[in-house]
Design an enzyme around this catalytic site. Structure first.
Site, PDB file in Angstrom:
ATOM      1  N   GLY A  31      21.480  82.226  18.685  1.00 43.75           N
ATOM      2  CA  GLY A  31      20.861  83.499  18.328  1.00 43.75           C
ATOM      3  C   GLY A  31      19.342  83.396  18.252  1.00 43.75           C
ATOM      4  CB  ALA A  32      16.628  83.437  16.636  1.00 41.59           C
ATOM      5  N   GLY A  36      13.529  83.197  27.025  1.00 42.28           N
ATOM      6  CA  GLY A  36      14.145  81.983  27.582  1.00 42.28           C
ATOM      7  C   GLY A  36      15.657  82.153  27.661  1.00 42.28           C
ATOM      8  CG  HIS A  37      18.048  82.359  24.044  1.00 42.32           C
ATOM      9  ND1 HIS A  37      17.150  82.539  23.026  1.00 42.32           N
ATOM     10  CD2 HIS A  37      18.690  81.200  23.783  1.00 42.32           C
ATOM     11  CE1 HIS A  37      17.242  81.543  22.173  1.00 42.32           C
ATOM     12  NE2 HIS A  37      18.174  80.707  22.605  1.00 42.32           N
ATOM     13  CD  GLN A  61      23.582  72.555  17.223  1.00 35.53           C
ATOM     14  OE1 GLN A  61      24.640  72.999  17.665  1.00 35.53           O
ATOM     15  NE2 GLN A  61      22.460  72.626  17.908  1.00 35.53           N
ATOM     16  CG  ASP A 150      17.178  72.317  23.701  1.00 35.14           C
ATOM     17  OD1 ASP A 150      16.526  71.781  22.799  1.00 35.14           O
ATOM     18  OD2 ASP A 150      17.353  73.546  23.768  1.00 35.14           O
ATOM     19  CB  VAL A 176      11.263  80.896  29.771  1.00 36.32           C
ATOM     20  CG1 VAL A 176      10.427  82.157  29.812  1.00 36.32           C
ATOM     21  CG2 VAL A 176      12.389  80.983  30.799  1.00 36.32           C
TER      22      VAL A 176
HETATM   23  O1  PAF Z   1      20.876  74.786  22.480  1.00 40.89           O
HETATM   24  C1  PAF Z   1      21.417  75.419  21.535  1.00 40.89           C
HETATM   25  O2  PAF Z   1      21.032  76.521  21.168  1.00 40.89           O
HETATM   26  C2  PAF Z   1      22.580  74.777  20.812  1.00 40.89           C
HETATM   27  O3  PAF Z   1      22.426  73.400  20.700  1.00 40.89           O
HETATM   28  C3  PAF Z   1      23.950  75.110  21.433  1.00 40.89           C
HETATM   29  C4  PAF Z   1      24.084  74.550  22.832  1.00 40.89           C
HETATM   30  C5  PAF Z   1      24.126  76.632  21.469  1.00 40.89           C
HETATM   31  C6  PAF Z   1      25.075  74.529  20.584  1.00 40.89           C
HETATM   32  O4  PAF Z   1      25.033  75.024  19.282  1.00 40.89           O
END
Ligand code: PAF
Length: 280
Positions: A31-32, A36-37, A61, A150, A176
């Site tokens: 989210g947020a 880029g997303h 995580q 990432d 991005v």
């Molecule tokens: O890259 C992210 O936003 C997170 O690590 C993911 C891949 C959504 C897993 O929670």
């Protein structure tokens, strides 16, 4: 666009596409959302019949409780951004839905997780393995889209797919950047004004390094260390030059291989990562 909160709701929606053998594209997010997303979502929309975006801040995580607490969350705003770019299904489960029991699975990503994010964020990639494997099991996508910011996560996910034989194509997507060069990140919105103004220095310094054509890692590290020592707003956490194939740090940059220069920096309390390719 439908917003689904439970696994069973999502599965029954997806059944309609599975029965007809229609391609499912998947963009996992926390989210947020930012441009880029949205670039990943747009690519998925153009390459698949249906696009699923998950919005889930995965607690397993985060190795730093404060980082988890302050992670930005705004599902309503995320959905407003997702609809116009053609997302079909938003999967936004609760923590209880995804983890009805604590997940005790341990993933072994070998040497890939011994460096950089793996070394500085103990348990982080195990948590990524837990959630991404659950999401792949639930969504069963044909393609899944991940950003190259990432960079190490992408390598970890490719290994997960290989080790567990997931029938999913992993699609890497370019970083991005804001117009001043800062890599887009959900964490950018947490920066104070002075840290936000200072943050483009990270990418500019990586660019300078690319131009220097240094071939010794020791010299490159010294260059980066000196640059950040002079910047009072940014604290260097790590800088590594790694071989793109195995993500292992190298001593020398050879002509016919590609490497990535990867960096993690604290801008106040906010941790930012970035990377550029060398020899590309
Ligand atoms: O890259 C992210 O936003 C997170 O690590 C993911 C891949 C959504 C897993 O929670």
């Amino acid at each position: 666009m439908k917003i689904l909160k439970t696994i069973s709701e999502l599965r029954s929606e997806l059944n309609r596409y599975n029965q007809k053998n229609l391609r499912i594209g998947f963009v996992p997010t926390m989210g947020a959302l930012h441009e880029g997303h949205l670039s990943l979502v747009k690519q998925s929309v153009s390459e698949n019949f249906v696009t699923v975006v998950s919005v889930f801040v995965n607690p397993t995580q985060f190795n730093d409780k404060k980082d988890l607490e302050r992670y930005p969350r705004d599902l309503e705003k995320d959905c407003k951004l997702l609809k116009p770019v053609g997302c079909n299904l938003v999967f936004a489960p609760s923590v209880d839905e995804m983890y009805p029991e604590p997940d005790t699975r341990r993933f072994d990503f070998g040497e890939l997780e011994t460096v950089m994010e793996g070394a500085h964020r103990p348990g982080h990639f195990n948590g990524v393995g837990q959630i991404v494997s659950k999401l792949f099991d639930i969504v069963q996508p044909n393609r899944a889209y991940f950003g190259l910011k990432d960079f190490q996560q992408l390598a970890i996910i490719r290994k997960l797919v290989k080790d567990y034989h997931y029938p999913v194509e992993i699609v890497p997507c370019a970083i991005v950047r804001e117009s001043d060069g800062l890599a887009m990140s959900s964490r950018n919105m947490l920066l104070t004004e002075e840290h936000r103004n200072a943050a483009p220095f990270i990418y500019h310094t990586l660019n300078k390094l690319q131009e220097l054509t240094i071939n010794s890692t020791t010299a490159a590290k010294e260059f980066i260390r000196k640059q950040f020592a002079e910047n009072k707003f940014l604290d260097l956490e790590y800088f590594e030059i790694v071989d793109d194939e195995n993500l292992q740090p190298v001593d020398f940059i050879e002509k016919n291989r590609t490497y990535s220069a990867c960096i993690a920096v604290f801008a106040g309390k906010i941790r930012l990562i970035d990377n550029v390719q060398l020899n590309s």
